[in-house]
Structures are given as C-alpha cells and as structure tokens.
Design an enzyme around this catalytic site. Structure first.
Site, PDB file in Angstrom:
ATOM      1  N   GLU A 149       0.869  -1.369   0.056  1.00  0.00           N
ATOM      2  CA  GLU A 149      -0.015  -0.006   0.107  1.00  0.00           C
ATOM      3  C   GLU A 149       0.679   1.450   0.166  1.00  0.00           C
ATOM      4  O   GLU A 149       0.629   2.031   1.147  1.00  0.00           O
ATOM      5  CB  GLU A 149      -1.038  -0.051   1.296  1.00  0.00           C
ATOM      6  N   GLU A 307      -6.613  -7.914  -0.799  1.00  0.00           N
ATOM      7  CA  GLU A 307      -7.076  -7.936   0.548  1.00  0.00           C
ATOM      8  C   GLU A 307      -8.806  -7.767   0.723  1.00  0.00           C
ATOM      9  O   GLU A 307      -8.783  -6.628  -0.107  1.00  0.00           O
ATOM     10  CB  GLU A 307      -6.198  -6.869   1.503  1.00  0.00           C
TER      11      GLU A 307
HETATM   12  C1  GAL Z   1      -4.477  -2.862   4.721  1.00  0.00           C
HETATM   13  C2  GAL Z   1      -2.975  -3.271   5.152  1.00  0.00           C
HETATM   14  C3  GAL Z   1      -2.773  -4.504   5.755  1.00  0.00           C
HETATM   15  C4  GAL Z   1      -3.627  -4.336   7.008  1.00  0.00           C
HETATM   16  C5  GAL Z   1      -5.332  -4.112   6.417  1.00  0.00           C
HETATM   17  C6  GAL Z   1      -6.137  -4.021   7.686  1.00  0.00           C
HETATM   18  O1  GAL Z   1      -4.629  -1.491   4.501  1.00  0.00           O
HETATM   19  O2  GAL Z   1      -2.228  -3.574   3.697  1.00  0.00           O
HETATM   20  O3  GAL Z   1      -1.595  -4.801   6.272  1.00  0.00           O
HETATM   21  O4  GAL Z   1      -3.223  -3.481   7.902  1.00  0.00           O
HETATM   22  O5  GAL Z   1      -5.198  -2.922   5.936  1.00  0.00           O
HETATM   23  O6  GAL Z   1      -7.396  -3.664   7.286  1.00  0.00           O
END
Ligand code: GAL
Length: 669
Positions: A149, A307
């Site tokens: 990110e 994710e």
């Molecule tokens: C994303 C990040 C992850 C984790 C996740 C939690 O933005 O890449 O490492 O922190 O959020 O929602």
C-alpha cells in the site's frame, strides 16, 4: 503477464512469523478445510530477515515457504519494505519522513519511509534482491508483492532536492516553469531552481493540504510524489528481475486512492491488485467502481483482490461485522468485475497491537466452527467448483467512464467555485446510474482508446489534456454519445484556465457556452422540473450554441435556463449536465443515453440486483447476478443459461430466484 493458475487463487495475508510451529501446523489443517491455496507472506518480516545491516537470517522464512510448498499451497511473496526495522531509522534518521507541517518523524508505525532517501532505497533493494535470489525458484512462489500500500508524502530536504530535479526534467527552463505555474501572480517568478520549495504548511498552503496559493505547484508535487514512490517500486522490481525474469510482480493498490495517480504506475505492474475496504455506508456500486478502475489499469486485464476483511476492520471508530452472506457477495462481486484472485487480510488474527481485533479467517481461539470460518470455507468450495471458468475473462463493456487523477486533484485543491464538490461523488453518481441500468462500464484513463465504446462518460473532467477533446468528438461523430458535467473543460494540464468559453475544448462538442456559475451551500437545492429532480452545489448558467435544452433550472434569476443539454454532433450526441443533479436525476439522464444505444440491461428494473458480464478466453459468456438485498430476488430468466455454482439450467422465460444476498454465475447459451 498475470500469475498462471487453474482456479481462482484463494487465501490471503498470513503472518506465521508471529506464531510457533504447532500453531502453523494447526493453521494449515484449517486452510485445507477452507480450500485455502494461496498465502501472502513476508509483508512484515523485514526485522526478522535483516536484524542488523550486515546480518540476514532467512531461517524462518525458508521454513514458512517450505511448509507452504509441502502443503500444496502457493505463495505471493512480499518484499516487506513498507515496515522498516527500528535499527534503520536509528542508523539513518533521514529515512524517516518529514510531514506537511515540517516535522521530521522518528521511528514508529509503518508506511513511513522517505521515498527520496538513498539509504532507504539501498536497504529496500538490498532485501528485495536477497529475497529474489533466494526464492526465485522456490516451488511455492506464485507472484511477487512489492512493499505494501504505497502512499504518503514527505517534505524533507532530500525530497525538496528531488522535486527540483524532477521539475528540471519536466520543464527544462525556469521560464517554462514560471509560465506553467503562472508565477507572475503574487510575484512568484523563480530565478533559481534552489528557490523552489515543496508546497506544505510552511510554504504555499494554509488550512491543510487542499488549500494552496499555487495549484500548479501543488499539482506538480502530487505528481512528483507519485513518481518518487513509483521509483521505489521500480528499483525493487529491477533487482527482483535480475534474479527472477519470469514471476509476475505487483504491489497492492487501494482503489480510489487520491494521493497516487495509479495510471502512471499501471504500465510497470505485471498485473494490478488492490485492497478493498469500502466505506461503511457505501452502496455496492462504490466498491464496484473501484474494481472497474483497477481492471482499467491494465487495459481490462483481470486484477487480484489482494485484501478484504472476512468479517470486520479494526481501524475505524466503529467496526461493524459483515452480515451473513455479505462476504460471499463481496467476493463474487470482485470476480464479476474482473478479479482473478480472492484474498483476505488476514488468515490468522494477530495476538497483539493495533490489529488484534481485525477480522481473520482464524481467530484467537483457532476454531473452525465459527460462522466466519464456515462462510470462508463455503466460498472456498464454490471457487473450486467454479475452477477456471472465469480466469482471464474480459468485460465486454460498451460504456467507458473516464477517471482522471489530475482532474480529481485540480478540482479538490481549487479555490472556487465550490469546496463541497467531491470528484469521487460526481463520478460515482454517473457510474452508479449506468451500472444500475445494467450497463457494464470500463473505467479508463483519458489516454485510453475510445473506439470500442458507444457511450463515453466524462463527469467532472476538470482538466482536459492532449488530444482528448478531438477523440471525444470522434466518438460522437461516428454515432456515439459523450456526456460531461459541470466543472469540466476548465483547465489545461498546468491548471491554467483555458482562454476560451467554458467548457473550453469541450464546447464545440457540447454546443454550449458558459459565462457564469453560481455555487450554493450543500443544503440548498434548486428544482429541475423536467427530471423531477434537484440540482445542488454548482449551477452553471448555460447559453445554447447549437445544443437543445433537456431540462431547466426552476428558480432564481436563471430560472428557465438549461440545466441539462443535448447537442447533435455528427451521427451522435454530446450531453452536458450543468449542476450536481440528485441520483434520480442522473439516473434519468443516463437511461436516456444508454437506451439510445440499446445498453439497458435485462434486469435493470430489479432493485438491488447487480449484473456484470465477463467473456472467458474460450468465448463463453458469463453473467454474474448479485442480489444486494436481504429479500429474495424473483426474476424471469432473459436467456437460457447454466448456473456454474449449482449446475442448474434455467430456460429463457422461466422463473429464476436468487436468495437474499444470493449470487448466480450464469454461463449463457
Ligand atoms: C491494509 C494493509 C494490511 C492491514 C489491513 C487491515 O490496508 O495492507 O496490512 O493493515 O489494511 O485492514
């Protein structure tokens, strides 16, 4: 080049380095139960793999990858350079960012490195090279995940110097720079590159990052930051490629993330991937727009959903649960819009620190009889059933929506006409109307080839660059429809107003001229009677120059003047919407536009039902049906089709029912 697979990779971020071996063994048993075949590892391992500058230790990472391979799982391997070990910040304080207020930060958090710091660059490429050298041929390796990110801005002296270099490359001479920035305004003519400062609270800004005295300077700093972080990515990619010429490389984006112009990054990724955490109150078209934007990065090639939470986030003040069925719906929505992987953050909940309450496939108790685990496992089963049916499939869209980071930035850092106008909200209103009418939409950059499209939507296209106006005219000339809105066609690539009637280069296509505009507070509405709608925020006063009036303002001294116009242009049309119409108003306009091209979908009148088409590499046509309501959706099938998830065939004209929050993946005959 995307990772090759025989089914949709399913799994997510996994941090076994936090856990002893017996927990890892138990995790793998549960992964097998849930159909988990893909693990993203290494996102937070830098302090273990390089505990000191000259010390590397890959013992644990070896074990993690070997176990994944032995269990038949594939790995998306992160370089982990977004989370620096403490020793780096202590030894090289300049790796820490200087913030907007000019404060040099000290060690803490993550995503905090200065993109211009040679020390950071050297260490990040150092660890990436070691990882690539060690794991390039590892049997578990499926893809490289650089950093995490990317985002954030630094204003340190190194960045100031790098910014000046970037400007020299771009403008060549101070005369060109002074002209681009309109620097004679407020006596800003620069006579030495060293006089140029990064725009922040100590220099051009007041009231925060969106309030600047010089839009041109701030815009260039946004672009510089995009390129500086991209430089970090490219440096890591280069060292990976030196050891591994083949494994696809990505980094996880954040969808509609304002700080970085992902279109500048897109050519450098082998495949796009992103993390979906939609705002809590967002309608389903919000994540859909982000999916389509991510698909548009690589000319419509599938992306990875890198994710999403299986249940709840932790970073918000209030973190509601995904209701039963919502995770499945979100997962199939991503696939419907072009995702070729479905991954979670996270596989196992962290025991401590700020994400201990973040949702996970496996919670602290390590159980497999929770609702979340069951839902995850059921999706895993369905993805096995779906196998390769949707892999590599393309979206056969005939509607394009132009998404332009420069316009987003320019609009939102502008003094006047209206701060409450938000780029994403304008874009989303038009996207939503098109999607709810059943049209598939490609969300594309302003440089995209527009020849495949019948309809091109260009909402809030504040900045018009290059030959775009001519290419939009060509769309209309051959019979297509181009639609644009208030605050479009205002400025050139340097944020200088066009020395022409508004909407500048779009005026001939729109057949209008605008001399004045009125902005009112968000609570004020203005009736637009012909659409039984209301306008808000900005009311441009339109004079017809060939266009016809579709709808008019209902009050004030401009009552009866056009709020919406349509101009015949060649075989096609240019539509102009001069105010922020409410959603029903936008819907009506869009349905008229889409109807002209026969683009209203077969289930457009079914409230809460989303449809999305994909065409597989073997030519088979897939239609995803997604019921976003908590009620069953009772439909009449528009075509004979087989639901790939259930194997059931439905004849055209027969009843077709979707469960509450239900999903069908139809292969059309
Ligand atoms: C994303 C990040 C992850 C984790 C996740 C939690 O933005 O890449 O490492 O922190 O959020 O929602």
């Amino acid at each position: 080049m995307s990772p090759s697979s025989s089914k949709i990779p399913y799994g997510g971020d996994y941090n076994p380095e936090q856990w002893p071996q017996e927990v890892r063994d138990a995790d793998h048993r549960l992964f097998t139960k849930a159909g988990i075949d893909t693990l993203t590892v290494g996102v937070f391992t830098w302090s273990l793999t390089q505990p000191a500058e000259d010390t590397y230790d890959f013992t644990d990472l070896d074990r993690i990858l070997d176990q994944a391979a032995a269990e038949g799982r594939q790995v998306c391997l992160a370089t982990g350079t977004a989370a620096m070990p403490p020793w780096i910040a202590r030894k090289y304080p300049e790796v820490n960012r200087t913030d907007f207020e000019g404060r040099r930060h000290r060690y803490g958090q993550r995503h905090n490195f200065c993109p211009s710091s040679p020390a950071y660059r050297g260490l990040a490429t150092g660890i990436a090279a070691r990882l690539a050298e060690r794991y390039a041929d590892h049997p578990a390796l499926l893809a490289w995940h650089i950093n995490n990110e990317y985002g954030g801005v630094c204003y340190c002296a190194l960045c100031a110097e790098a910014f000046r270099e970037w400007l020299r490359d771009k403008y060549d001479s101070l005369a060109a720079l002074n002209d681009a920035w309109w620097a004679t305004f407020w006596s800003h003519r620069f006579t030495d590159w060293a006089e140029i400062e990064p725009p922040n609270a100590l220099t051009e800004h007041w009231r925060g990052p969106d309030h600047t005295a010089f839009q041109g300077i701030t815009l260039d700093y946004f672009r510089f930051t995009t390129d500086a972080l991209l430089g970090c990515f490219l440096a890591e990619k280069e060292v990976i490629r030196a050891h591994d010429p083949v494994t696809p490389v990505t980094t996880n984006f954040m969808g509609m993330f304002r700080p970085l112009d992902y279109h500048r990054w897109a050519p450098h990724l082998d495949f796009a991937s992103w993390d979906s955490y939609p705002p809590l109150d967002a309608p389903p078209t919000w994540p859909a727009l982000a999916h389509d934007l991510m698909r548009g990065l690589k000319d419509g090639a599938p992306f990875w959903l890198m994710e999403q939470t299986p249940s709840t986030t932790a970073c918000r003040d209030v973190n509601p649960l995904r209701r039963p069925g919502e995770l499945r719906l979100a997962t199939f929505q991503a696939i419907a819009h072009g995702a070729d992987a479905a991954l979670y953050f996270q596989m196992r909940a962290s025991r401590g620190a700020c994400e201990k309450y973040h949702g996970a496939v496996i919670g602290h108790a390590g159980r497999d009889d929770t609702r979340v685990f069951r839902e995850v496992a059921e999706i895993g089963r369905e993805l096995e059933v779906l196998a390769d049916a949707s892999l590599g499939a393309r979206t056969p869209a005939r509607t394009a929506l132009l998404f332009d980071w420069d316009s987003w930035w320019a609009l939102e850092i502008s003094d006047g006409p209206s701060r409450p106008v938000k780029y994403q909200e304008v874009v989303h209103a038009y996207y939503r109307a098109a999607r709810e009418a059943g049209a598939d939409v490609d969300v594309v950059p302003h440089t995209a080839d527009l020849t495949p499209y019948d309809v091109v939507l260009a909402p809030a296209l504040h900045m018009v660059k290059g030959d775009l106006a001519a290419r939009l005219e060509a769309v209309a000339a051959r019979g297509g429809t181009v639609l644009t809105t208030f605050l479009s066609g205002r400025v050139d690539e340097h944020d200088r107003a066009f020395l022409a009637d508004v909407p500048g280069p779009l005026a001939p296509l729109m057949g209008i001229r605008i001399d004045e505009w009125d902005a009112r507070p968000p609570e004020f509405t203005q009736p637009v009677a012909e659409l039984a709608s209301q306008g808000r925020l900005v009311f441009e006063i339109v004079r017809l120059r060939g266009a016809e009036t579709v709808a008019t303002y209902g009050s004030d001294f401009y009552a009866g003047t056009p709020a919406v116009t349509r101009n015949r242009y060649g075989q096609g049309e240019g539509w102009y919407i001069a105010t922020a119409l409410d959603q029903p108003g936008v819907n009506q306009v869009l349905r008229r536009v889409l109807a002209r091209h026969d683009l209203i979908g077969p289930y457009a009148d079914q409230e809460g039902l989303e449809t999305a088409a994909r065409t597989a590499p073997d030519g088979s046509r897939l239609l995803f049906l997604l019921n976003h309501t908590a009620e069953p959706a009772r439909l009449t099938a528009h075509a004979t089709a087989t639901d790939l998830l259930t194997g059931k065939q439905t004849e055209a004209g027969a009843p077709l029912t979707l469960d509450p929050r239900g999903v069908a993946v139809l292969r059309l005959q």
